[in-house]
Design an enzyme around this catalytic site. Structure first.
Site, PDB file in Angstrom:
ATOM      1  NE  ARG A   1      10.438 -30.584  14.189  1.00 23.31           N
ATOM      2  CZ  ARG A   1      11.616 -31.092  13.787  1.00 23.31           C
ATOM      3  NH1 ARG A   1      12.460 -31.151  12.876  1.00 23.31           N
ATOM      4  NH2 ARG A   1      12.554 -29.520  14.024  1.00 23.31           N
TER       5      ARG A   1
ATOM      6  CB  CYS B   1       0.841  -2.603   4.354  1.00 20.68           C
ATOM      7  SG  CYS B   1       0.741  -3.378   6.719  1.00 20.68           S
TER       8      CYS B   1
ATOM      9  CG  HIS C   1      10.682 -24.246  11.752  1.00 23.67           C
ATOM     10  ND1 HIS C   1      10.362 -24.910  12.929  1.00 23.67           N
ATOM     11  CD2 HIS C   1      11.647 -24.918  11.712  1.00 23.67           C
ATOM     12  CE1 HIS C   1      11.771 -24.974  14.290  1.00 23.67           C
ATOM     13  NE2 HIS C   1      12.713 -24.559  12.078  1.00 23.67           N
ATOM     14  CG  ASN C   2       6.287 -21.495   9.900  1.00 25.14           C
ATOM     15  OD1 ASN C   2       6.773 -20.502  10.266  1.00 25.14           O
ATOM     16  ND2 ASN C   2       5.692 -21.778  11.045  1.00 25.14           N
TER      17      ASN C   2
ATOM     18  CG  ASP D   1      -0.335   0.515   2.228  1.00 26.14           C
ATOM     19  OD1 ASP D   1       0.742   0.740   2.807  1.00 26.14           O
ATOM     20  OD2 ASP D   1      -1.371   0.667   3.299  1.00 26.14           O
TER      21      ASP D   1
HETATM   22  C1  RB5 Z   1      -1.988   2.761   6.477  1.00 26.78           C
HETATM   23  O1  RB5 Z   1      -2.474   4.003   6.660  1.00 26.78           O
HETATM   24  C2  RB5 Z   1      -1.843   1.824   7.412  1.00 26.78           C
HETATM   25  O2  RB5 Z   1      -2.882   1.757   7.806  1.00 26.78           O
HETATM   26  C3  RB5 Z   1      -1.702   0.281   6.769  1.00 26.78           C
HETATM   27  O3  RB5 Z   1       0.006   0.471   5.451  1.00 26.78           O
HETATM   28  C4  RB5 Z   1      -0.609  -0.153   7.311  1.00 26.78           C
HETATM   29  O4  RB5 Z   1      -0.485  -0.033   8.930  1.00 26.78           O
HETATM   30  C5  RB5 Z   1      -2.226  -1.398   8.363  1.00 26.78           C
HETATM   31  O5  RB5 Z   1      -1.927  -2.379   8.638  1.00 26.78           O
END
Ligand code: RB5
Length: 143
Positions: free
Chosen positions: A135, A68, A101-102, A11
């Site tokens: 495992r 994000c 592991h994941n 984002d």
């Molecule tokens: C955006 O402001 C922010 O909320 C987003 O980047 C993120 O941190 C959400 O989890």
């Protein structure tokens, strides 16, 4: 599928770090599918978490990196998809364990939480660490 193909998405909060990591990936000869966003205008992180999940579930790529501000929202969105194991990491060790592991197929990062050097540590471990199976496979199947 080429081991050198990966998708990346963010984002607006993760945009600057996405551009930095994208440049590094290209310099390492990765074929990178950039799912956006494409500038710092405000967008909604679930759209990019879902876009990453759909790219992996649709077979365009096997792995991806999502970013994000905190890494939390975009990883929650991606993890709503059955085929996705998105690991929100704040250290190289976490990223290594998420692979060993994941069998994480998505690395999630918080651009407002970690700096570029730590993001690079996470990305390098994520790209270069194999799943241990055994495992751990049994446990993944129980998810
Ligand atoms: C955006 O402001 C922010 O909320 C987003 O980047 C993120 O941190 C959400 O989890």
């Amino acid at each position: 599928m080429s081991q050198n193909k990966i998708a990346i998405a963010s984002d607006h909060g993760g945009f600057a770090l996405k551009q930095q990591l994208l440049a590094v990936l290209k310099s390492m000869d990765y074929e990178v599918l950039d799912l956006g966003c494409y500038d710092e205008n405000s967008v909604d992180y679930p759209e990019f978490g879902h876009a990453m999940a759909e790219a992996i579930e649709g077979g365009s790529v096997e792995k991806g990196i999502i970013i994000c501000g905190s890494g939390i929202g975009i990883s929650i969105a991606a993890n709503r998809h059955a085929g996705i194991r998105a690991a929100l990491c704040t250290s190289g060790l976490m990223a290594r364990l998420s692979r060993q592991h994941n069998n994480a197929n998505v690395l999630a990062l918080g651009a407002r939480i970690i700096g570029f050097e730590t993001a690079m540590d996470c990305m390098n471990e994520f790209l270069n660490t194999e799943f241990e199976g055994g495992r751990h496979q049994t446990r993944i199947e129980k998810i």
